[in-house]
Design a protein around this motif. Structure first.
Motif, mmCIF file in Angstrom:
data_model
loop_
_atom_site.group_PDB
_atom_site.id
_atom_site.type_symbol
_atom_site.label_atom_id
_atom_site.label_comp_id
_atom_site.label_asym_id
_atom_site.label_seq_id
_atom_site.Cartn_x
_atom_site.Cartn_y
_atom_site.Cartn_z
ATOM 1 N N UNK A 1 0.990 -1.253 0.021
ATOM 2 C CA UNK A 1 -0.149 0.122 0.053
ATOM 3 C C UNK A 1 0.918 1.453 -0.080
ATOM 4 N N UNK A 2 1.665 1.205 0.640
ATOM 5 C CA UNK A 2 2.720 2.517 0.947
ATOM 6 C C UNK A 2 3.407 2.691 -0.257
ATOM 7 N N UNK A 3 3.862 1.493 -0.813
ATOM 8 C CA UNK A 3 4.921 1.610 -2.101
ATOM 9 C C UNK A 3 3.863 2.240 -3.317
ATOM 10 N N UNK A 4 2.693 1.982 -3.403
ATOM 11 C CA UNK A 4 1.729 2.229 -4.227
ATOM 12 C C UNK A 4 1.616 4.010 -4.099
ATOM 13 N N UNK A 5 1.360 4.174 -2.669
ATOM 14 C CA UNK A 5 0.896 5.440 -2.305
ATOM 15 C C UNK A 5 1.930 6.398 -2.894
ATOM 16 N N UNK A 6 3.317 5.927 -2.668
ATOM 17 C CA UNK A 6 4.262 6.766 -2.937
ATOM 18 C C UNK A 6 4.476 7.147 -4.487
ATOM 19 N N UNK A 7 4.251 5.824 -5.081
ATOM 20 C CA UNK A 7 4.528 5.587 -6.649
ATOM 21 C C UNK A 7 3.279 6.549 -7.323
ATOM 22 N N UNK A 8 2.157 6.564 -6.665
ATOM 23 C CA UNK A 8 1.029 7.299 -7.470
ATOM 24 C C UNK A 8 1.198 8.956 -7.143
ATOM 25 N N UNK A 9 2.214 9.372 -6.390
ATOM 26 C CA UNK A 9 2.531 10.874 -6.335
ATOM 27 C C UNK A 9 3.220 11.309 -7.336
#
Ligand code: ADP
Ligand code: MG
Ligand code: MG
Length: 519
Positions: free
Chosen positions: A127-135
């Motif tokens: 989740x955190x990985x995608x949260x970061x990448x989606x920024x």
């Protein structure tokens, strides 16, 4: 076997063998030619900039986003972490292995200061990985040549589908509205099954809603345990659904046409477990299947099953029930026969019938060769206790009798936890469902690639011709709802699996954005 059948079979077997490269048309590059990037402007404007859809769900989008990240030094660590997480969530069977692997990830990545991430468990890592990448990374991606290329692929995806896109091989089977044929996509060499619905048949039997229902349910599903819809198109005479090719035949064929009726316990367990996963996937989408029986469960060339024929499936709105005597009589649940309102319970009854039939070599309420009249079948299903012969071990007997509980409120699978409860039954103790869901369990039986597991061509009844039905403009509204072309996720998977993506997705030297983009 007649000569006609032998010829049809060997053509199909040859096409299947060559599926990777040989089957491609010599004009395949031209067929998949990228438009110039300037022709993608309108698409760029209208594409919704949704990270999840563009970079996670769509396979080509995901690949291009990963290529983008790998091309940026500051994002490479995230990609290595992502690779490691894929291994973490999919490859490891025991909890101990998973724990050790988790520790190794922490050591490898936290020590290398992936500071933006606050990491504590695999779910939240993802989740955190995608949260970061989606920024910020996602914003930069949209200005890169990788996103331009994504738009070009989407333009190729939008090209209309016609009969000319496919080569046709032998007839595989017959359905209610038309025939099912083996076919091959000329551009990629991929083999599929094409289910044709004759327009005149559909109209005469008022099957429009049913045909559209099947197509719309299939296109929204993405499960390894249900056939995928890849293309929906129309010809002058037919509506066509192009589906995952299932070369291993159906379970009916395997139960009855090869040796003594019935299957050994390993196969029963494996097929039952995969069908159970398929039902869980359908039920998670609020879809009730209603047509579980051996002939609707098909085997692929590796021996894995998929549920097929979703003509009777219904999407239930949140928590609601349906009514209707729908299905095939011998497999209908008591509450379906009794015209009561019912929900997912009908499918768990169906699984009970299937496991029973695979084990016994005959269905639960009818002896082999016996054809009781419908009222008698109904009486047996509602009133009679099924019998268990000596082919049934204690575990399989117990599982069947729990699934074949007459009262749906008492039935296994119909409590709050749904299908999970079925998976916990001791019969499945040897199945690792996490590995099974990830496609990492080897099937106990692999179909012979040189055989064609279905009736000979001339033994499949010819499809009758309907007279006195004329098609007019009132039908075209329905046709246009059906005729939507490629299903993006399935088509993108085809492009990747057949190697076409790898061969066509070439970029020139970094920084030179043309002319390499317009080939
Ligand atoms: P209907 O809804 O009219 O019953 P089905 O979808 O069950 O039609 O297809 C009819 C027959 O065609 C099946 O019993 C099977 O033999 C064959 N068939 C259907 N789908 C596939 C597939 N994906 N791969 C191989 N054969 C198939
Ligand atoms: Mg069918
Ligand atoms: Mg059907």
């Amino acid at each position: 076997m007649e000569i006609e059948s032998i010829v049809a079979n060997s053509a199909l077997v040859r096409a299947r063998e060559g599926k990777r490269f040989k089957g491609r048309s010599w004009k395949w590059r031209e067929m998949l030619r990228f438009p110039h990037i300037s022709q993608c402007a309108e698409l760029a404007m209208s594409t919704e900039r949704d990270y999840y859809s563009l970079c996670v769900k769509q396979p080509i989008g995901k690949k291009l986003f990963q290529l983008f990240c790998r091309s940026r030094p500051n994002l490479q660590t995230f990609m290595s972490l992502q690779d490691a997480l894929v291994g973490f969530t999919r490859n490891l069977s025991t909890d101990k292995e998973r724990k050790d692997f988790g520790i190794s990830i922490i050591q490898r990545f936290l020590m290398r200061q992936v500071r933006q991430l606050y990491i504590n468990s695999s779910v939240s890592w993802n989740r955190d990985l995608h949260k970061h990448l989606s920024g910020e990374p996602f914003r930069q991606y949209q200005d890169s040549m990788f996103f331009d290329r994504f738009l070009q692929w989407k333009m190729v995806e939008r090209q209309p589908i016609t009969k000319q896109c496919f080569r046709q091989y032998r007839l595989l089977g017959k359905g209610g509205f038309g025939e099912v044929w083996a076919c091959q996509v000329r551009a990629t060499g991929m083999m599929y099954a094409c289910k044709k619905l004759e327009k005149t048949h559909v109209k005469k039997r008022r099957g429009e809603a049913m045909a559209l229902n099947e197509k719309q349910i299939l296109e929204r599903l993405d499960s390894r345990f249900v056939v995928n819809l890849v293309y929906a198109y129309e010809t002058k005479h037919a509506l066509c659904m192009v589906l995952t090719m299932m070369s291993g035949g159906d379970l009916r064929f395997h139960i009855y046409n090869i040796g003594k009726p019935g299957l050994d316990r390993k196969r029963v367990r494996f097929y039952a477990a995969e069908v159970c996963c398929g039902l869980i996937h359908l039920h998670q989408m609020s879809i009730l299947y209603r047509d579980l029986k051996p002939e609707n469960i098909l085997l692929d060339d590796n021996g894995h099953i998929r549920i097929s024929d979703l003509g009777l499936a219904v999407k239930l709105s949140e928590g609601s029930l349906v009514r209707g005597r729908v299905g095939t009589l011998g497999y209908m649940a008591p509450e379906v026969i009794g015209l009561e309102h019912y929900g997912m319970s009908a499918d768990w009854w169906g699984l009970g019938c299937l496991i029973y039939e695979m084990t016994a070599g005959q269905p639960p309420f009818r002896a082999r060769g016996e054809h009781p009249k419908p009222p008698e079948m109904e009486r047996r299903i509602q009133k009679e206790q099924e019998e268990y012969g000596d082919k049934f071990s204690q575990n399989v007997k117990n599982l069947c009798s729990l699934l074949l509980t007459k009262d749906p409120k008492e039935r296994l699978g119909c409590q709050r936890s749904g299908g999970r409860e079925v998976q916990y039954h001791p019969f499945f103790r040897k199945i690792n469902f996490r590995m099974l869901e990830a496609g990492l369990v080897e099937a106990p039986f692999k179909p012979d690639p040189r055989l064609v597991y279905c009736s000979d061509v001339q033994d499949i009844e010819e499809f009758s011709i309907v007279k006195g039905v004329t098609l007019d403009h009132t039908d075209s509204n329905f046709y246009s709802k059906f005729n939507t072309g490629k299903v993006p996720i399935s088509w993108q998977n085809e492009i990747i699996e057949t190697g076409c993506f790898g061969e066509l997705n070439i970029f020139g030297p970094v920084g030179s954005r043309s002319p390499d983009l317009d080939w």
